[in-house]
Design a protein around this motif. Structure first.
Motif, PDB file in Angstrom:
ATOM      1  N   ASN A 152       0.816  -1.225   0.000  1.00 53.34           N
ATOM      2  CA  ASN A 152       0.000   0.000   0.000  1.00 53.34           C
ATOM      3  C   ASN A 152       0.841   1.263   0.000  1.00 53.34           C
ATOM      4  O   ASN A 152       0.514   2.229  -0.665  1.00 53.34           O
ATOM      5  CB  ASN A 152      -0.940  -0.003   1.201  1.00 53.34           C
ATOM      6  CG  ASN A 152      -2.066  -0.980   1.018  1.00 53.34           C
ATOM      7  OD1 ASN A 152      -2.667  -1.051  -0.050  1.00 53.34           O
ATOM      8  ND2 ASN A 152      -2.348  -1.781   2.029  1.00 53.34           N
ATOM      9  N   THR A 153       1.900   1.262   0.807  1.00 52.42           N
ATOM     10  CA  THR A 153       2.761   2.450   0.842  1.00 52.42           C
ATOM     11  C   THR A 153       4.106   2.048   1.422  1.00 52.42           C
ATOM     12  O   THR A 153       4.246   0.965   1.996  1.00 52.42           O
ATOM     13  CB  THR A 153       2.128   3.580   1.684  1.00 52.42           C
ATOM     14  OG1 THR A 153       3.008   4.700   1.681  1.00 52.42           O
ATOM     15  CG2 THR A 153       1.888   3.150   3.104  1.00 52.42           C
ATOM     16  N   ALA A 171       4.390  -1.323   3.714  1.00 50.85           N
ATOM     17  CA  ALA A 171       3.165  -1.801   4.373  1.00 50.85           C
ATOM     18  C   ALA A 171       2.364  -2.614   3.371  1.00 50.85           C
ATOM     19  O   ALA A 171       1.977  -2.097   2.328  1.00 50.85           O
ATOM     20  CB  ALA A 171       2.356  -0.604   4.859  1.00 50.85           C
ATOM     21  N   ASN A 172       2.106  -3.859   3.696  1.00 50.17           N
ATOM     22  CA  ASN A 172       1.557  -4.785   2.706  1.00 50.17           C
ATOM     23  C   ASN A 172       0.125  -5.198   3.031  1.00 50.17           C
ATOM     24  O   ASN A 172      -0.349  -5.074   4.158  1.00 50.17           O
ATOM     25  CB  ASN A 172       2.455  -6.018   2.629  1.00 50.17           C
ATOM     26  CG  ASN A 172       2.334  -6.731   1.302  1.00 50.17           C
ATOM     27  OD1 ASN A 172       1.327  -7.364   1.033  1.00 50.17           O
ATOM     28  ND2 ASN A 172       3.353  -6.628   0.478  1.00 50.17           N
ATOM     29  N   LEU A 209      -2.220  -0.202   6.103  1.00 44.39           N
ATOM     30  CA  LEU A 209      -2.537   0.859   5.140  1.00 44.39           C
ATOM     31  C   LEU A 209      -1.504   1.978   5.097  1.00 44.39           C
ATOM     32  O   LEU A 209      -1.383   2.675   4.098  1.00 44.39           O
ATOM     33  CB  LEU A 209      -3.914   1.453   5.459  1.00 44.39           C
ATOM     34  CG  LEU A 209      -5.087   0.469   5.419  1.00 44.39           C
ATOM     35  CD1 LEU A 209      -6.373   1.174   5.755  1.00 44.39           C
ATOM     36  CD2 LEU A 209      -5.198  -0.187   4.063  1.00 44.39           C
ATOM     37  N   ASP A 210      -0.785   2.198   6.199  1.00 42.44           N
ATOM     38  CA  ASP A 210       0.175   3.298   6.198  1.00 42.44           C
ATOM     39  C   ASP A 210       1.299   3.002   7.184  1.00 42.44           C
ATOM     40  O   ASP A 210       1.114   2.251   8.138  1.00 42.44           O
ATOM     41  CB  ASP A 210      -0.514   4.618   6.564  1.00 42.44           C
ATOM     42  CG  ASP A 210       0.301   5.822   6.121  1.00 42.44           C
ATOM     43  OD1 ASP A 210       1.271   5.622   5.358  1.00 42.44           O
ATOM     44  OD2 ASP A 210      -0.014   6.955   6.524  1.00 42.44           O
ATOM     45  N   VAL A 211       2.457   3.606   6.933  1.00 45.55           N
ATOM     46  CA  VAL A 211       3.606   3.423   7.826  1.00 45.55           C
ATOM     47  C   VAL A 211       4.397   4.733   7.851  1.00 45.55           C
ATOM     48  O   VAL A 211       4.448   5.460   6.860  1.00 45.55           O
ATOM     49  CB  VAL A 211       4.480   2.227   7.353  1.00 45.55           C
ATOM     50  CG1 VAL A 211       4.930   2.409   5.912  1.00 45.55           C
ATOM     51  CG2 VAL A 211       5.671   2.020   8.251  1.00 45.55           C
ATOM     52  N   SER A 227       2.656   1.919  12.393  1.00 43.97           N
ATOM     53  CA  SER A 227       1.873   1.444  11.249  1.00 43.97           C
ATOM     54  C   SER A 227       0.390   1.538  11.551  1.00 43.97           C
ATOM     55  O   SER A 227      -0.031   1.354  12.700  1.00 43.97           O
ATOM     56  CB  SER A 227       2.236  -0.004  10.934  1.00 43.97           C
ATOM     57  OG  SER A 227       1.848  -0.839  12.006  1.00 43.97           O
ATOM     58  N   ALA A 228      -0.387   1.848  10.528  1.00 45.89           N
ATOM     59  CA  ALA A 228      -1.844   1.960  10.669  1.00 45.89           C
ATOM     60  C   ALA A 228      -2.476   0.843   9.866  1.00 45.89           C
ATOM     61  O   ALA A 228      -2.015   0.533   8.768  1.00 45.89           O
ATOM     62  CB  ALA A 228      -2.309   3.302  10.125  1.00 45.89           C
TER      63      ALA A 228
END
Length: 422
Positions: free
Chosen positions: A219-220, A234-235, A263-265, A276-277
């Motif tokens: 994702n990012t 982030a996978n 979803l986010d790091v 991480s989110a």
């Protein structure tokens, strides 16, 4: 004070220190209250956030209804609202000098805005607007020059003064979800595409450098601000992967703890930890060199966490989620905020050293590691443990009943990598 450290004179030193370490660990869990406040005001889910490079108390957030808000964290209130786009705000970033910021949205535009509010009687309008041909899904600014990068169907590098990109990179035909400049080697970029690739680019060359293909979509990604060649991705497969860009064939570390897509790091400024989110409605803090998180933050109201940022003074974490809130957390859950007396500081340092000394003792380890999780996450963790065990058992059985060497042992780090393309 002269002291004699002869162990014969202090026969009970270790038991006494152990008791103190145990009490310090228990008190740390008692005082672990990480949630500070929530910034509410958005009328739709928070989709992206950006830090101000020069001011610690300023943070920018963009929502799914095209609204951008600028917040003052010391007063914990919104100081400016602007309607930036039609549809989602897909990405935003501040200029390295902090005088302006850029947003991209679903209306195929890139807009540059002044950081300070318009004067009395002035209209709220962007400095520049670039109309693109396709939807842009992400944006990031160079750390030293007037250059920024956007991603969508391709990665475009723009000069701030021009309305057409200086150069474009493509590799494959899929949409690219995020692009990030390296903070140290500032001409390097990394991007994640929806065909499961992580691609690295060099701005000085006309072609991309190399790419790694994983089992599922990334994702990012976020670059380590202290080590130029380390980045964390982030996978979708619930894990985070820390790579060394020189050796992409296997990740340096696989961080497993989330029970849904990450979803986010974002890295802490020290480069030692990252946050991480996840879609599982929780925020986790991982040390860079450990496979499991040291902390998990959640509230009853928090929905899927879409974006997360670690503030530049390394003390706080901001997360934006689906239910229109931005939450402010402490990076160290039990840290005391405000001015500390010298004696308090000395006691804290002493306790910290004691906890480190006895950290592997079973009782202390158990107390320090225990976290109360929401029922949904707890049940999913249990379920995944059973699934992992079953897979392991199946593989062992298959190996036992096959010709020696026909079922190779694949290490965990290699399992998730499909290929590396130079």
């Amino acid at each position: 004070v002269p002291r004699n450290y002869d162990p014969v004179l202090h026969p009970f030193e270790v038991p006494r220190e152990y008791t103190r370490a145990l009490n310090a660990t228990k008190l740390e869990r008692v005082f672990a209250k990480p949630f500070l406040s929530s910034l509410d005001g958005h009328r739709d889910g928070v989709n992206c956030m950006a830090k101000h490079p020069k001011s610690l108390s300023t943070v920018l957030s963009g929502a799914c209804d095209g609204e951008v808000r600028i917040w003052n964290l010391t007063k914990r209130q919104c100081i400016r609202t602007l309607q930036a786009h039609e549809g989602f705000v897909r990405g935003m970033c501040a200029r390295f000098c902090g005088t302006s910021f850029f947003t991209v949205g679903d209306d195929k535009t890139v807009k540059q805005w002044k950081m300070e509010s318009p004067a009395y009687g002035e209209e709220e309008e962007p400095i520049h607007t670039i109309l693109g041909k396709t939807v842009y899904t992400g944006i990031d600014h160079h750390w030293k020059e007037a250059v920024f990068a956007t991603c969508g169907q391709q990665v475009d590098i723009w000069d701030e003064q021009r309305t057409s990109p200086m150069c474009s990179f493509t590799w494959g035909f899929d949409s690219i979800s995020s692009v990030k400049f390296n903070p140290i080697e500032t001409y390097l970029l990394g991007s994640c595409a929806s065909d499961r690739n992580i691609v690295l680019y060099d701005m000085r060359q006309s072609t991309p450098l190399k790419k790694v293909i994983l089992n599922m979509r990334t994702n990012t990604l976020c670059w380590n601000p202290m080590e130029a060649f380390i980045f964390t991705a982030a996978n979708e497969d619930y894990n985070l992967y820390t790579f060394d860009m020189r050796f992409l064939s296997s990740p340096v570390m696989v961080h497993m703890d989330h029970v849904s897509a990450v979803l986010d790091v974002d890295y802490s400024p020290t480069g030692k930890e990252f946050v991480s989110a996840s879609f599982d409605k929780s925020v986790r803090i991982f040390p860079v060199d450990k496979g499991h998180s040291r902390e998990v933050y959640h509230t009853k109201r928090m929905q899927h966490v879409i974006t997360v940022k670690w503030t530049s003074d390394s003390k706080y974490i901001l997360c934006g989620s689906d239910e229109m809130n931005i939450r402010l957390w402490k990076a160290n859950a039990s840290e005391k905020l405000g001015v500390l007396a010298p004696r308090e500081k000395a006691a804290m340092n002493y306790n910290q050293k004691l906890k480190e000394k006895f950290q592997h003792h079973p009782q202390i380890k158990r107390i320090a590691r225990h976290r109360h999780l929401p029922k949904s996450i707890f049940c999913q963790i249990k379920e995944q443990r059973i699934m992992r065990e079953a897979r392991r058992r199946k593989e062992l059985n298959r190996r036992k009943h096959s010709k020696p060497g026909s079922v190779p042992v694949v290490p965990e780090r290699k399992k998730h990598i499909v290929a590396v393309v130079q």
